[in-house]
Design a protein around this motif. Structure first.
Motif, PDB file in Angstrom:
ATOM      1  N   ASP A   1       0.841  -1.200   0.000  1.00  0.00           N
ATOM      2  CA  ASP A   1       0.000   0.000   0.000  1.00  0.00           C
ATOM      3  C   ASP A   1       0.873   1.245   0.000  1.00  0.00           C
ATOM      4  OD1 ASP A   1       0.007   1.098   3.078  1.00  0.00           O
ATOM      5  OD2 ASP A   1       0.306  -1.071   2.947  1.00  0.00           O
ATOM      6  N   SER A   2       0.267   2.393  -0.288  1.00  0.00           N
ATOM      7  CA  SER A   2       1.054   3.601  -0.516  1.00  0.00           C
ATOM      8  C   SER A   2       1.603   4.211   0.770  1.00  0.00           C
ATOM      9  CB  SER A   2       0.232   4.643  -1.274  1.00  0.00           C
ATOM     10  OG  SER A   2      -0.885   5.001  -0.496  1.00  0.00           O
ATOM     11  N   LEU A   3       1.380   3.587   1.926  1.00  0.00           N
ATOM     12  CA  LEU A   3       2.042   4.031   3.163  1.00  0.00           C
ATOM     13  C   LEU A   3       3.001   2.951   3.671  1.00  0.00           C
ATOM     14  CD1 LEU A   3      -1.056   5.518   5.011  1.00  0.00           C
ATOM     15  CD2 LEU A   3       0.830   6.805   4.015  1.00  0.00           C
ATOM     16  N   LEU A   4       3.153   1.884   2.906  1.00  0.00           N
ATOM     17  CA  LEU A   4       3.951   0.710   3.300  1.00  0.00           C
ATOM     18  C   LEU A   4       3.460   0.133   4.635  1.00  0.00           C
ATOM     19  CD1 LEU A   4       7.684   1.630   2.452  1.00  0.00           C
ATOM     20  CD2 LEU A   4       5.824   1.082   0.905  1.00  0.00           C
ATOM     21  N   SER A   5       2.198   0.371   4.999  1.00  0.00           N
ATOM     22  CA  SER A   5       1.781  -0.020   6.349  1.00  0.00           C
ATOM     23  C   SER A   5       1.765  -1.531   6.541  1.00  0.00           C
ATOM     24  CB  SER A   5       0.435   0.601   6.718  1.00  0.00           C
ATOM     25  OG  SER A   5      -0.485   0.437   5.688  1.00  0.00           O
ATOM     26  N   GLY A   6       1.582  -2.289   5.450  1.00  0.00           N
ATOM     27  CA  GLY A   6       1.604  -3.738   5.593  1.00  0.00           C
ATOM     28  C   GLY A   6       2.989  -4.310   5.856  1.00  0.00           C
ATOM     29  N   LEU A   7       4.019  -3.479   5.705  1.00  0.00           N
ATOM     30  CA  LEU A   7       5.394  -3.962   5.901  1.00  0.00           C
ATOM     31  C   LEU A   7       5.990  -3.468   7.215  1.00  0.00           C
ATOM     32  CD1 LEU A   7       6.824  -3.090   2.342  1.00  0.00           C
ATOM     33  CD2 LEU A   7       5.858  -5.264   3.083  1.00  0.00           C
ATOM     34  N   ARG A   8       5.285  -2.563   7.908  1.00  0.00           N
ATOM     35  CA  ARG A   8       5.869  -1.838   9.021  1.00  0.00           C
ATOM     36  C   ARG A   8       6.168  -2.692  10.240  1.00  0.00           C
ATOM     37  NH1 ARG A   8       3.746   3.708   9.526  1.00  0.00           N
ATOM     38  NH2 ARG A   8       4.177   4.683   7.533  1.00  0.00           N
ATOM     39  N   ASN A   9       7.258  -2.355  10.891  1.00  0.00           N
ATOM     40  CA  ASN A   9       7.612  -2.828  12.227  1.00  0.00           C
ATOM     41  C   ASN A   9       8.076  -4.266  12.339  1.00  0.00           C
ATOM     42  OD1 ASN A   9       7.590  -0.622  13.843  1.00  0.00           O
ATOM     43  ND2 ASN A   9       5.381  -0.648  14.099  1.00  0.00           N
ATOM     44  N   TYR A  10       8.023  -5.042  11.245  1.00  0.00           N
ATOM     45  CA  TYR A  10       8.567  -6.400  11.333  1.00  0.00           C
ATOM     46  C   TYR A  10      10.062  -6.332  11.660  1.00  0.00           C
ATOM     47  CZ  TYR A  10       4.354  -8.500   9.385  1.00  0.00           C
ATOM     48  OH  TYR A  10       3.078  -8.933   9.184  1.00  0.00           O
ATOM     49  N   GLY A  11      10.744  -5.352  11.073  1.00  0.00           N
ATOM     50  CA  GLY A  11      12.188  -5.248  11.295  1.00  0.00           C
ATOM     51  C   GLY A  11      12.509  -4.874  12.726  1.00  0.00           C
TER      52      GLY A  11
END
Lengths: 333, 300
Positions: A248-258
């Motif tokens: 998505d255009s906020l990268l929210s589906g990728l957030r905080n895993y790192g």
């Protein structure tokens, strides 16, 4: 993992939940029922639970491996974004699942390699550079999502990973869980059952002795960052090709895993199998935090608070040991 | 129009003065902490939490000064906690900072949702003091932050307290032998670093933006850490460094406004981070870090 290690990690998790209770109480929410929801509702979303656990296993390793070589890789966040973006681009253009995974691992690896080289060659603190790289990848990623990879029908989303490049689910279990588990076992086998793995562990525990013996410490450290970046990048690729298929255009589906992977590494005491176990705990919390929004109106970021407190507590093991020795009448060490 | 008389360069210079303030404040404080041997990579989290508590105080009291006071208090308490963890509990300073950053990122979002019912931001406040030049408001914090840098330089290099701080960070064993309370000095220095990071956070929300925005610190805490090394642990050079880092921040803002909201403006946002890596890579080996930086000191 030693018994004491497990006890310390459990105490840290309990402290994290207790702190969350305080935050909830201050927010005017019943802390007991909401903590129960947080800790147990992973059963409502078994799919998400398994996906999250797969990803934390890899981002946990991405923090843990350089740490053994004396480097703090707090860039798994950006390395994962880079991996997801590269995997999407490669999947779209080739339609091949392996091309997607390879591209993800390669770009993630590069994002880890740059801070590693800068530290060894120019003496630049890797804590600062990995965070700077996180932000560079984040903003470049937003550009790529909007300008290059966007779906013409839904402009706030990218196009989808084509069917041919997806990683299948087998009997309700995501293929990416099998991949992550295999990588964790391989990391364990390498570290504890091979000669280079032994040398790597010994070097990590005593850098000076390794230097005297003539180990090429700089090269090993750079390699550890490249491997870590590759694992985090692969995590991004697996997440995309095995579960979310779009960004998505906020990268929210990728957030905080790192960032939360750092918690997995510390709870798992830097041990690949410990990290795998810790990933289950974190995945449970993180999945539960998505339900707490529905039941109690508290945003899922509560999970970040819990993981953050766990990390702080594990940063000061002597505090736990002192508390333990007081409780056991001064006999603990 | 004074805008035209001043031109683009002048406008960017004015924007730089306003965007360098949080970097100056946070790096000057961190220099004091690091000179005593305590490194706090949780600066980012301290700034973010203080930005949040600061705006809450400013909204409920209607006073910008109260916002700054609560921000400084928040920062001071977190710096104190970090100092105790580092000096008394001999904890891992880097790991603790990582945890603090995560706590701050999560709890400010929870707090924003609980208080204002949305994920993104707080209400906006107005009435910040300052002098408006060519459409850019220059906060009193601009000269005050530079004054703080001069004061920190004087403290570190011209006073007995500064000598003690430097001794603790360079050679805690000798400092202890001379009767210096090593842990006490470290905790005090870490608290000071926290207060300054708290002011930096409050500046961002209460003064610079007028509202709290999710993750609004955007890596500035880490840019301040980079600036500490860039300056060679010298508060006066840290002002010069902050000007450079602030310049790229201002340039990104300026280009974004001039070019409008296009996809390319996302790429412009990477400028301050690329500039930070480049700047630190160029000077990294010049400065000499305090010898005991980040290492737990144990009395034997």
């Amino acid at each position: 993992m030693s018994l004491r290690g497990i006890a310390e990690s459990s105490a840290a998790v309990a402290a994290g939940l207790a702190f969350a209770g305080i935050v909830l109480l201050a927010s005017g929410v019943d802390p007991v029922s909401s903590i129960v929801v947080l800790a147990t509702s992973f059963t409502y979303y078994p799919d998400i639970f398994m996906v999250k656990a797969s990803i934390y296993m890899l981002t946990g390793l991405a923090f843990s491996i350089p740490l053994r070589a004396g480097f703090f890789n707090i860039g798994a966040e950006g390395q994962l974004y880079a991996g997801a973006l590269a995997s999407l681009a490669a999947s779209l253009y080739t339609g091949n699942p392996l091309a997607g995974l390879a591209a993800g691992a390669a770009l993630g690896s590069l994002a880890g390699l740059v801070p590693g080289v800068l530290r060894v060659r120019a003496g630049v603190n890797e804590v600062v550079t990995t965070i700077m790289v996180n932000w560079i990848v984040y903003w470049s990623g937003l550009y790529l999502v909007v300008a290059v990879l966007a779906d013409p029908v839904y402009p706030h989303l990218t196009r989808e990973v084509p069917e041919s490049a997806r990683i299948p689910w087998v009997m309700g279990v995501p293929g990416i869980l099998a991949a992550s588990t295999a990588i964790s076992l391989a990391a364990h086998a390498f570290l504890y059952h091979t000669a280079p793995g032994l040398r790597f562990r010994v070097m990590g525990s005593n850098v000076e002795a390794a230097r005297v013996r003539g180990s090429r410490i700089g090269a090993v450290r750079v390699a550890s960052m490249a491997v870590a970046g590759g694992l985090a990048g692969l995590a991004g690729a697996l997440l995309l090709q095995g579960h979310s298929y779009r960004i998505d255009s906020l990268l929210s589906g990728l957030r905080n895993y790192g960032f939360e992977g750092i918690g997995a590494a510390l709870i798992g005491r830097n041990h690949p199998l410990g990290i795998a176990g810790a990933s289950l705990v974190l995945a449970g919390l993180s999945t539960g935090s998505e339900r707490i929004q529905i039941t109690h109106g508290i945003p899922p970021e509560l999970a970040e608070v819990v993981v953050g407190v766990i990390i702080v507590v594990l940063a000061a093991p002597e505090a736990l040991r002192t508390a333990y020795s007081r409780l056991s009448g001064g006999r603990g060490s | 129009m004074i805008d035209w008389a001043l031109g683009d360069a002048g406008k960017i210079a004015l924007l730089t003065l306003t965007s360098m303030v949080p970097i100056v404040l946070a790096s000057v404080g961190e220099i004091i902490g690091e000179r005593a041997g305590v490194v706090n990579i949780g600066l980012e989290g301290i700034m973010l939490l203080s930005a949040w508590t600061g705006i809450v105080a400013a909204i409920y009291t209607g006073s910008v000064a109260a916002g700054y006071a609560v921000g400084a208090l928040t920062g001071g308490l977190l710096g104190l906690a970090h100092g105790v963890l580092a000096a008394r509990l001999k904890g891992d300073q880097i790991v603790a900072g990582v945890g603090l950053n995560l706590v701050a990122a999560g709890s400010t979002v929870v707090g924003t949702v609980v208080l204002w019912g949305n994920f993104a931001q707080s209400p906006t406040i107005s009435g910040q003091p300052g002098v408006v030049v060519s459409g850019v408001r220059i906060s009193p914090m601009v000269p005050l932050s530079i004054l703080a840098a001069v004061a920190a330089w004087w403290l570190l290099n011209r006073t007995v307290t500064g000598l003690r701080i430097r001794a603790v960070g360079d050679d805690p064993r000798s400092a202890l032998a001379l009767g210096v309370n090593v842990e006490g000095v470290q905790i005090a220095a870490s608290t000071m670093a926290g207060v300054m990071a708290g002011l930096a956070g409050a500046y961002l929300s209460v003064d610079y933006q007028g509202s709290f925005v999710r993750l609004m610190t955007a890596g500035r805490g880490f840019i301040a850490l980079a600036n500490v090394a860039f300056s060679g642990w010298n508060p006066l050079l840290a002002v010069a460094g902050s000007f450079i880092f602030g310049f790229f921040d201002a340039l990104a803002i300026y280009i974004k406004i001039a070019a409008g909201l296009t996809a390319e403006s996302y790429l412009v946002q990477t400028l301050p981070y690329i500039a930070t890596i480049a700047a630190v890579a160029l000077v990294a080996r010049r400065g000499r870090a305090p010898r005991w930086l980040g290492r737990p000191f144990r009395r034997e």
